[in-house]
Design an enzyme around this catalytic site. Structure first.
Site, short mmCIF file in Angstrom:
data_model
loop_
_atom_site.label_atom_id
_atom_site.label_comp_id
_atom_site.label_asym_id
_atom_site.label_seq_id
_atom_site.Cartn_x
_atom_site.Cartn_y
_atom_site.Cartn_z
N ASP A 165 -1.41 7.81 0.65
CA ASP A 165 -1.31 8.26 2.22
C ASP A 165 0.00 8.53 2.29
OD1 ASP A 165 -0.28 5.52 2.06
OD2 ASP A 165 -2.26 4.60 3.03
N ASP A 213 -7.09 -5.48 9.73
CA ASP A 213 -8.53 -4.94 10.28
C ASP A 213 -9.43 -4.49 9.20
OD1 ASP A 213 -7.17 -2.75 9.72
OD2 ASP A 213 -7.23 -1.94 11.81
N HIS A 239 -8.85 -2.22 7.09
CA HIS A 239 -8.61 -0.91 6.48
C HIS A 239 -7.75 -0.73 5.19
CE1 HIS A 239 -4.42 -1.16 8.25
NE2 HIS A 239 -4.09 -0.41 7.02
N GLU A 289 -9.15 3.59 8.90
CA GLU A 289 -9.12 2.66 9.97
C GLU A 289 -10.70 2.37 10.23
OE1 GLU A 289 -6.48 1.54 10.75
OE2 GLU A 289 -4.98 2.60 11.49
#
Length: 266
Positions: free
Chosen positions: A72, A141, A143, A148
């Site tokens: 990314d 979380d 991801h 996400e």
């Protein structure tokens, strides 16, 4: 799925680096048949990069015939910005090993046509057939890359809006100010990751415990994108002791016994 239960972050980095080196050397890459390696950024893989550089300097591996694809990149952050993933990768890894510049693939978060940049990246991956090993981390979380919660499990490389939780977590790299963290990022998709021959996720710290539990013991759920690895034929979770706190005792015991030969002498 394999789970490699280790004691601390140092052991996680050392085990992951040795695993990558062993895979590269067993592959015997050449210029015409390179080993294709997927790479992450962030705090979690820092130890792995440190040990990879050490193994390279010890003459145990060459990256001359390795092609890399990063997961990314932030959108709108100048390439030379100290917190761009371009800068991170060169500072922590690329500048210290013998990988040719033309073998390095990073998403361009400043491309004039973002959609075209994402398509180009996917096509470049396909031109090599597949990524042989994708190393990654996981967010609190769940991801992976910047996929996400609620990301499609069939998604490809695209632009994503970062959650407030992710921006808050990454604010430590921006002087503690979440407002300085870009709102958007380019990321490989969940489907892109699942296409890799092998995926190795590093999990460290008590804050990642819930994500690890969801990945190993939970159901496949797009709210925990890490759970997609249950669908992968060759997924490895390399974790430290604090990150296993939400797993059942019998789960940790099972994998500790199963991987006993692979985790000794670290």
């Amino acid at each position: 799925m394999r789970l490699i239960p280790l004691k601390n972050t140092t052991e996680v980095g050392k085990w992951a680096a040795r695993y990558i080196v062993n895979r590269i050397n067993a592959f015997k890459p050449t210029a015409d048949r390179p080993f294709v390696l997927g790479l992450p950024t962030g705090g979690t893989p820092m130890e792995a990069y440190k040990h990879l550089v050490a193994l390279y300097k010890a003459g145990e591996v060459s990256f001359k015939n390795v092609v890399t694809f990063n997961m990314d990149e932030y959108v709108g952050l100048p390439q030379e910005h100290p917190e761009s993933y371009y800068t991170f990768m060169h500072s922590n890894f690329f500048d210290h090993v013998d990988i040719p510049a033309e073998n390095i693939n990073l998403l361009n978060g400043n491309a004039p046509d973002i959609d075209e940049e994402c398509r180009r990246y996917e096509e470049k991956i396909k031109s090599y057939g597949k990524i042989h090993l994708f190393m990654g981390g996981v967010g609190v979380d769940g991801h992976i890359a910047f996929n996400e919660p609620a990301s499609s499990l069939a998604s490809r490389t695209r632009i994503k809006t970062l959650t407030e939780e992710t921006r808050e977590a990454n604010s430590r790299f921006f002087g503690g100010d979440a407002n300085l963290v870009p709102k958007y990022a380019l990321t490989v998709g969940v489907g892109t990751l699942l296409d890799a021959e092998e995926v190795m996720i590093l999990v460290t710290g008590r804050g990642k415990a819930q994500a690890l539990q969801a990945a190993v013991e939970g159901s496949i759920n797009h709210m925990w994108t890490i759970s997609c690895l249950q669908l992968h034929a060759k997924a490895i979770m390399v974790c430290d002791e604090p990150s296993t706190m939400e797993l059942k005792v019998k789960t940790v015991k099972y994998f500790s016994e199963l991987e006993a030969e692979n985790i000794k002498n670290l």
